[in-house]
Write a protein that holds these residues in place. Structure first.
Motif, PDB file in Angstrom:
ATOM      1  N   ALA A   1       7.346  -8.208   0.823  1.00 58.75           N
ATOM      2  CA  ALA A   1       6.090  -7.912   0.557  1.00 58.75           C
ATOM      3  C   ALA A   1       5.423  -7.473   1.769  1.00 58.75           C
ATOM      4  O   ALA A   1       5.710  -8.096   2.831  1.00 58.75           O
ATOM      5  N   THR A   2       4.463  -6.582   1.959  1.00 59.36           N
ATOM      6  CA  THR A   2       3.749  -6.279   3.215  1.00 59.36           C
ATOM      7  C   THR A   2       2.209  -6.284   2.728  1.00 59.36           C
ATOM      8  O   THR A   2       1.630  -6.102   1.835  1.00 59.36           O
ATOM      9  N   PHE A   3       1.583  -6.861   3.766  1.00 60.38           N
ATOM     10  CA  PHE A   3       0.037  -6.739   3.999  1.00 60.38           C
ATOM     11  C   PHE A   3      -0.680  -6.285   4.816  1.00 60.38           C
ATOM     12  O   PHE A   3      -0.309  -6.285   6.149  1.00 60.38           O
ATOM     13  N   LEU A   4      -1.545  -5.033   4.651  1.00 55.38           N
ATOM     14  CA  LEU A   4      -2.606  -4.702   5.703  1.00 55.38           C
ATOM     15  C   LEU A   4      -3.771  -5.395   5.639  1.00 55.38           C
ATOM     16  O   LEU A   4      -4.490  -5.684   5.192  1.00 55.38           O
ATOM     17  N   ILE A   5      -4.011  -5.957   6.778  1.00 56.13           N
ATOM     18  CA  ILE A   5      -5.310  -6.895   7.089  1.00 56.13           C
ATOM     19  C   ILE A   5      -6.162  -6.153   8.040  1.00 56.13           C
ATOM     20  O   ILE A   5      -5.573  -5.441   9.161  1.00 56.13           O
ATOM     21  N   ASP A   6      -7.546  -6.118   7.661  1.00 61.98           N
ATOM     22  CA  ASP A   6      -8.545  -5.270   8.529  1.00 61.98           C
ATOM     23  C   ASP A   6      -8.690  -6.186   9.615  1.00 61.98           C
ATOM     24  O   ASP A   6      -8.646  -7.357   9.728  1.00 61.98           O
ATOM     25  N   GLY A   7      -9.700  -5.548  10.657  1.00 61.77           N
ATOM     26  CA  GLY A   7      -9.979  -6.306  11.642  1.00 61.77           C
ATOM     27  C   GLY A   7     -11.155  -7.319  11.461  1.00 61.77           C
ATOM     28  O   GLY A   7     -11.301  -8.327  12.415  1.00 61.77           O
ATOM     29  N   ASP A   8     -11.594  -7.583  10.405  1.00 60.10           N
ATOM     30  CA  ASP A   8     -12.521  -8.759   9.721  1.00 60.10           C
ATOM     31  C   ASP A   8     -11.816  -9.737   8.877  1.00 60.10           C
ATOM     32  O   ASP A   8     -12.032 -10.668   8.574  1.00 60.10           O
ATOM     33  N   GLY A   9     -10.476  -9.618   9.059  1.00 62.27           N
ATOM     34  CA  GLY A   9      -9.391 -10.684   8.379  1.00 62.27           C
ATOM     35  C   GLY A   9      -9.350 -10.397   6.842  1.00 62.27           C
ATOM     36  O   GLY A   9      -8.948 -11.385   6.135  1.00 62.27           O
ATOM     37  N   GLN A  10      -9.568  -9.236   6.199  1.00 58.44           N
ATOM     38  CA  GLN A  10      -9.523  -8.951   4.925  1.00 58.44           C
ATOM     39  C   GLN A  10      -8.358  -8.223   4.721  1.00 58.44           C
ATOM     40  O   GLN A  10      -7.732  -7.280   5.268  1.00 58.44           O
ATOM     41  N   ILE A  11      -7.479  -8.732   3.619  1.00 61.34           N
ATOM     42  CA  ILE A  11      -6.448  -7.945   3.219  1.00 61.34           C
ATOM     43  C   ILE A  11      -7.022  -6.744   2.458  1.00 61.34           C
ATOM     44  O   ILE A  11      -7.621  -6.818   1.446  1.00 61.34           O
ATOM     45  N   VAL A  12      -6.517  -5.450   2.867  1.00 58.86           N
ATOM     46  CA  VAL A  12      -7.092  -4.498   2.246  1.00 58.86           C
ATOM     47  C   VAL A  12      -6.121  -3.348   1.446  1.00 58.86           C
ATOM     48  O   VAL A  12      -6.458  -2.768   0.483  1.00 58.86           O
ATOM     49  N   ARG A  13      -4.921  -3.904   1.816  1.00 59.28           N
ATOM     50  CA  ARG A  13      -3.689  -3.366   1.008  1.00 59.28           C
ATOM     51  C   ARG A  13      -2.653  -3.938   0.856  1.00 59.28           C
ATOM     52  O   ARG A  13      -2.413  -5.064   1.988  1.00 59.28           O
ATOM     53  N   GLU A  14      -1.862  -4.421  -0.337  1.00 56.37           N
ATOM     54  CA  GLU A  14      -0.666  -5.059  -0.247  1.00 56.37           C
ATOM     55  C   GLU A  14       0.354  -4.364  -1.062  1.00 56.37           C
ATOM     56  O   GLU A  14       0.079  -3.619  -1.919  1.00 56.37           O
ATOM     57  N   TRP A  15       1.550  -4.523  -0.597  1.00 59.61           N
ATOM     58  CA  TRP A  15       2.747  -4.063  -1.132  1.00 59.61           C
ATOM     59  C   TRP A  15       3.660  -5.192  -1.764  1.00 59.61           C
ATOM     60  O   TRP A  15       4.221  -5.998  -0.733  1.00 59.61           O
ATOM     61  N   ARG A  16       3.941  -5.335  -2.854  1.00 60.89           N
ATOM     62  CA  ARG A  16       4.892  -6.265  -3.684  1.00 60.89           C
ATOM     63  C   ARG A  16       6.165  -5.547  -4.009  1.00 60.89           C
ATOM     64  O   ARG A  16       5.978  -4.368  -4.265  1.00 60.89           O
ATOM     65  N   LYS A  17       7.057  -6.462  -3.815  1.00 62.20           N
ATOM     66  CA  LYS A  17       8.669  -6.023  -4.289  1.00 62.20           C
ATOM     67  C   LYS A  17       8.803  -4.757  -3.720  1.00 62.20           C
ATOM     68  O   LYS A  17       9.196  -3.671  -4.414  1.00 62.20           O
ATOM     69  N   VAL A  18       8.655  -4.689  -2.671  1.00 64.65           N
ATOM     70  CA  VAL A  18       8.810  -3.435  -1.588  1.00 64.65           C
ATOM     71  C   VAL A  18      10.451  -2.878  -1.647  1.00 64.65           C
ATOM     72  O   VAL A  18      11.351  -3.438  -1.727  1.00 64.65           O
ATOM     73  N   LYS A  19      10.488  -1.664  -1.988  1.00 69.50           N
ATOM     74  CA  LYS A  19      11.721  -0.865  -1.809  1.00 69.50           C
ATOM     75  C   LYS A  19      11.660  -0.169  -0.217  1.00 69.50           C
ATOM     76  O   LYS A  19      10.521   0.486   0.350  1.00 69.50           O
ATOM     77  N   VAL A  20      12.376  -0.572   0.517  1.00 69.24           N
ATOM     78  CA  VAL A  20      12.699  -0.457   2.110  1.00 69.24           C
ATOM     79  C   VAL A  20      12.588   1.095   2.453  1.00 69.24           C
ATOM     80  O   VAL A  20      11.770   1.459   3.293  1.00 69.24           O
ATOM     81  N   LYS A  21      13.298   1.941   1.685  1.00 66.20           N
ATOM     82  CA  LYS A  21      13.063   3.531   1.887  1.00 66.20           C
ATOM     83  C   LYS A  21      11.610   4.059   2.086  1.00 66.20           C
ATOM     84  O   LYS A  21      10.934   3.853   0.987  1.00 66.20           O
ATOM     85  N   GLU A  22      11.510   4.504   3.344  1.00 65.95           N
ATOM     86  CA  GLU A  22       9.912   5.084   3.554  1.00 65.95           C
ATOM     87  C   GLU A  22       8.977   4.093   3.418  1.00 65.95           C
ATOM     88  O   GLU A  22       7.754   4.554   3.647  1.00 65.95           O
ATOM     89  N   HIS A  23       9.247   2.907   3.493  1.00 67.64           N
ATOM     90  CA  HIS A  23       8.231   1.800   3.430  1.00 67.64           C
ATOM     91  C   HIS A  23       7.331   1.958   4.843  1.00 67.64           C
ATOM     92  O   HIS A  23       6.063   1.965   4.587  1.00 67.64           O
ATOM     93  N   ALA A  24       7.967   1.737   5.771  1.00 65.72           N
ATOM     94  CA  ALA A  24       7.209   1.776   7.071  1.00 65.72           C
ATOM     95  C   ALA A  24       6.439   2.710   7.122  1.00 65.72           C
ATOM     96  O   ALA A  24       5.005   2.720   7.625  1.00 65.72           O
ATOM     97  N   ALA A  25       6.653   4.078   7.143  1.00 63.92           N
ATOM     98  CA  ALA A  25       6.046   5.145   7.055  1.00 63.92           C
ATOM     99  C   ALA A  25       4.853   5.110   6.119  1.00 63.92           C
ATOM    100  O   ALA A  25       3.605   5.511   6.434  1.00 63.92           O
ATOM    101  N   GLU A  26       4.990   4.833   4.869  1.00 63.69           N
ATOM    102  CA  GLU A  26       3.695   4.569   4.007  1.00 63.69           C
ATOM    103  C   GLU A  26       2.924   3.636   4.499  1.00 63.69           C
ATOM    104  O   GLU A  26       1.612   3.689   4.445  1.00 63.69           O
TER     105      GLU A  26
END
Length: 157
Positions: A121-146
């Motif tokens: 799973a991947t979490f994008l956290i903004d500068g205020d410490g809020q999770i703004v996006r999360e990816w669960r059960k990630v499929k690796v292909k193209e994930h980092a670019a997304e």
């Protein structure tokens, strides 16, 4: 697939492959990406770490910190980084504290056996410490670019 959320990121402090502990408080002020992966030196985890490493300069150009997190020891992380020439710092969550707090320490099934493990799973956290996006059960292909695109979208707004 990602979900847009807006919830405070759990507090954590974990040892880093950089030699210093990294805490949630250290991430304030700029966006951060935390990607949880099951295990060092396994095929999917290696690919994911290499993909984030390849894009790491672009994340840095956006003032975005990126950290990979698993339960592996710092010794294991060190060997993994050296063997694969990884640029992304790795955090060690040997006691599963952050994994549990982020909800990625889950029951898994493989070959008829049930066990506890890390859900990719991947979490994008903004500068205020809020999770703004999360990816669960990630499929690796193209994930980092997304994830990089999501950081670009966040920093553009």
């Amino acid at each position: 697939m990602s979900d847009t959320v807006l919830t405070p990121a759990p507090e954590f402090s974990l040892p880093s492959s950089t030699g210093e502990d990294v805490s949630s408080a250290d991430l304030r002020g700029n966006p951060a990406v935390l990607f949880f992966y099951p295990r060092d030196n396994t095929p999917g985890c290696t690919t994911e770490n290499l993909d984030f490493t390849a894009l790491y300069p672009e994340f840095q150009a956006l003032n975005c910190s990126v950290f990979g997190i698993s339960k592996d020891s710092m010794e294991s992380h060190g060997k993994f980084i050296s063997k694969k020439a990884l640029a992304v710092p790795l955090l060690s969550d040997e006691h599963s504290t952050a994994c549990e707090d982020f909800g990625v320490w889950v029951e898994k099934k493989m070959y008829g056996k049930v066990f506890m493990g890390i859900q990719r799973a991947t979490f994008l956290i903004d500068g205020d410490g809020q999770i703004v996006r999360e990816w669960r059960k990630v499929k690796v292909k193209e994930h980092a670019a997304e994830v990089l695109q999501a950081v670009k979208d966040l920093t553009a707004g």
